[in-house]
Design a protein around this motif. Structure first.
Motif, PDB file in Angstrom:
ATOM      1  N   ALA A  33      33.611  10.750  -4.908  1.00  0.00           N
ATOM      2  CA  ALA A  33      34.494  10.109  -6.230  1.00  0.00           C
ATOM      3  C   ALA A  33      35.032   8.619  -5.735  1.00  0.00           C
ATOM      4  N   ARG A  34      35.533   9.018  -4.606  1.00  0.00           N
ATOM      5  CA  ARG A  34      36.877   7.385  -4.235  1.00  0.00           C
ATOM      6  C   ARG A  34      35.199   6.431  -3.652  1.00  0.00           C
ATOM      7  N   PRO A  39      33.121   1.221  -2.283  1.00  0.00           N
ATOM      8  CA  PRO A  39      32.613   1.902  -1.440  1.00  0.00           C
ATOM      9  C   PRO A  39      32.739   1.396  -0.355  1.00  0.00           C
ATOM     10  N   PRO A  40      32.892   2.161   0.787  1.00  0.00           N
ATOM     11  CA  PRO A  40      33.163   1.870   2.119  1.00  0.00           C
ATOM     12  C   PRO A  40      32.774   0.388   2.503  1.00  0.00           C
ATOM     13  N   GLY A  41      32.724  -0.441   3.160  1.00  0.00           N
ATOM     14  CA  GLY A  41      32.115  -1.539   3.643  1.00  0.00           C
ATOM     15  C   GLY A  41      31.546  -0.791   5.082  1.00  0.00           C
TER      16      GLY A  41
END
Length: 85
Positions: A33-34, A39-41
């Protein structure tokens, strides 16, 4: 437990193990969900090290350690001479 309860439990564990779809853990759902929202790099395999500060000479560290040891020895000797017998 009685024998019937063990058989039911074994059936339930077998049924759960053979399930086609398994629900992800709470942590996996939270991260999904996070990351859906933010989205992470990309992360490099080995990131560049940060800036390195000035290093002290190994002689300075040695002198500090030996000075502390000498101070403790002198303090213990002083306290031993002051202790009443």
């Amino acid at each position: 437990m009685d024998e019937q309860g063990d058989e039911e439990r074994e059936f339930d564990l077998r049924w759960v193990g053979e399930a086609e779809h398994k629900e992800p853990s709470a942590r996996a759902r939270m991260l999904a969900a996070r990351w859906r929202e933010n989205p992470p790099g990309p992360v490099p395999f080995r990131p560049d090290p940060g800036p390195v500060g000035p290093r002290r000479s190994s002689w300075v560290s040695t002198a500090v350690v030996l000075g502390c040891v000498a101070a403790v020895i002198l303090l213990l000797g002083y306290l031993q001479t002051r202790a009443p017998y």
